[in-house]
Design an enzyme around this catalytic site. Structure first.
Site, PDB file in Angstrom:
ATOM      1  N   LYS A  54      54.193 -35.436 -95.024  1.00  0.00           N
ATOM      2  CA  LYS A  54      52.698 -35.269 -94.794  1.00  0.00           C
ATOM      3  C   LYS A  54      52.124 -36.755 -94.022  1.00  0.00           C
ATOM      4  O   LYS A  54      51.177 -36.642 -92.955  1.00  0.00           O
ATOM      5  CB  LYS A  54      51.940 -35.321 -96.209  1.00  0.00           C
ATOM      6  CG  LYS A  54      52.095 -34.207 -96.794  1.00  0.00           C
ATOM      7  CD  LYS A  54      51.846 -34.136 -98.376  1.00  0.00           C
ATOM      8  CE  LYS A  54      52.193 -32.884 -99.160  1.00  0.00           C
ATOM      9  NZ  LYS A  54      51.752 -33.265-100.453  1.00  0.00           N
ATOM     10  N   GLN A  98      50.465 -37.210-105.097  1.00  0.00           N
ATOM     11  CA  GLN A  98      51.480 -36.369-105.109  1.00  0.00           C
ATOM     12  C   GLN A  98      52.112 -35.865-106.479  1.00  0.00           C
ATOM     13  O   GLN A  98      52.385 -36.714-107.420  1.00  0.00           O
ATOM     14  CB  GLN A  98      52.820 -37.042-104.305  1.00  0.00           C
ATOM     15  CG  GLN A  98      54.114 -36.088-104.134  1.00  0.00           C
ATOM     16  CD  GLN A  98      53.630 -34.862-103.389  1.00  0.00           C
ATOM     17  OE1 GLN A  98      52.778 -34.860-102.464  1.00  0.00           O
ATOM     18  NE2 GLN A  98      54.223 -33.595-103.638  1.00  0.00           N
ATOM     19  N   ASP A 121      43.570 -32.028-101.499  1.00  0.00           N
ATOM     20  CA  ASP A 121      44.429 -30.955-101.843  1.00  0.00           C
ATOM     21  C   ASP A 121      43.496 -29.968-102.774  1.00  0.00           C
ATOM     22  O   ASP A 121      44.233 -28.664-102.842  1.00  0.00           O
ATOM     23  CB  ASP A 121      45.113 -31.709-103.124  1.00  0.00           C
ATOM     24  CG  ASP A 121      46.670 -32.059-102.651  1.00  0.00           C
ATOM     25  OD1 ASP A 121      46.966 -31.350-101.811  1.00  0.00           O
ATOM     26  OD2 ASP A 121      47.043 -32.967-103.187  1.00  0.00           O
TER      27      ASP A 121
END
Ligand code: GUN
Length: 284
Positions: A54, A98, A121
């Protein structure tokens, strides 16, 4: 029939070039560089790879990325304090925590603590609630990637019957909400592990999305000839091979179009994270 491949790797490159151009434009016109904070707790090797990929993608398109690595033993209070600092940091437009987090940390409490304006997200109840209310802000990255794969390959979605197998909070459920939005206009059926006569549903679909996390689950006899098949699964077989939720070699003989694994939905997920981070910076 042999299915056309829906190439996520290629589309991700195209979309990342578009995002890079728009990021440069934002810097030129407003002096604003989008920033993504990545929070990585512990040393899970898969999570380390995801976060590294990412951050590399951020670099490629001109988005600043800030890595916050915390030990697996970090307390929930300390993690929440970091989130509060990032929420208040004007250089940070998007925050990525994460997952999974270590078991002593309440994941929901952490996701709930994210600023709804930085939840790139799209996992928070706030983002999902806006989507369910028909006024989405950040679409969750994987389902948004699925939508882009369909739309940009000119696959008709409006009026189509889409059967989604899987009802997870990060893929199946938000994908169903996205596809039934006004303007996208699919007819959506969500099936899951307790659904009866699953093959009857999948055989009635114009588009089948497999997102249940079972290797090669969707067989050719479960797909109507000419249907489009999207595979969200990533499963590792005992011999190390990576396969999706679709029996690719068999299903490609009956489908009109199909996503490969790897190289289908996967590369789109990171791309949509970049997209959301750019949107977050633009709306400051
Ligand atoms: N863990 C596995 N996939 C994801 C993802 O897309 N976002 C975050 N934050 N964690 C994940």
């Amino acid at each position: 029939m042999t299915a056309v491949l829906l190439d996520g790797k290629q589309l991700a490159q195209t979309m990342q070039a578009e995002i890079a151009a728009q990021t440069a434009e934002l810097l030129r016109t407003r002096g604003l560089r989008p920033g993504l904070a990545a929070v990585l707790v512990g040393e899970d090797p898969a999570s380390q790879i995801y976060v590294r990929n990412k951050r590399r993608a951020c670099d490629k398109v001109g988005i600043a990325s800030f890595l916050h690595e915390l030990p697996a033993a970090v307390t929930e209070l300390d993690l929440l304090a970091l989130i509060a600092r990032l929420n208040a940091d004007p250089a940070v437009h998007g925050i990525l925590v994460q997952l999974p987090l270590p078991p002593h940390i309440n994941e929901a409490a952490v996701v709930d603590a994210l600023s709804p304006f930085k939840d790139v997200d799209g996992f928070s109840p706030h983002s999902l609630g806006l989507l369910a209310a028909g006024r989405p802000r950040f679409l969750p990255c994987t389902p948004h990637g699925v939508l882009q794969l369909l739309v940009r390959n000119n696959i008709p979605v409006a009026g189509a019957h889409v059967v989604v197998i899987g009802r997870s909070n990060i893929v199946g459920k938000p994908l169903a909400l996205i596809l039934m939005q006004k303007g996208i206009d699919a007819t959506v059926t969500v099936c899951h592990s307790r659904s009866k006569n699953l093959a009857d549903w999948t055989r009635s679909a114009d588009i089948v999305v497999a997102a249940l996390g079972k290797a090669r689950f969707l067989r050719a006899d479960m797909v109507r000839p000419g249907a489009v098949v999207v595979d969200v699964g990533i499963n590792r077989l005992p011999d190390g091979t990576l396969v999706g939720d679709v029996d690719f070699e068999a299903v490609r003989q009956v489908a009109s179009a199909i996503t490969p694994v790897p190289g289908g939905v996967g590369p789109m997920t990171i791309t949509m994270l970049l997209y959301n981070t750019l949107q977050a910076a633009r709306s400051v």
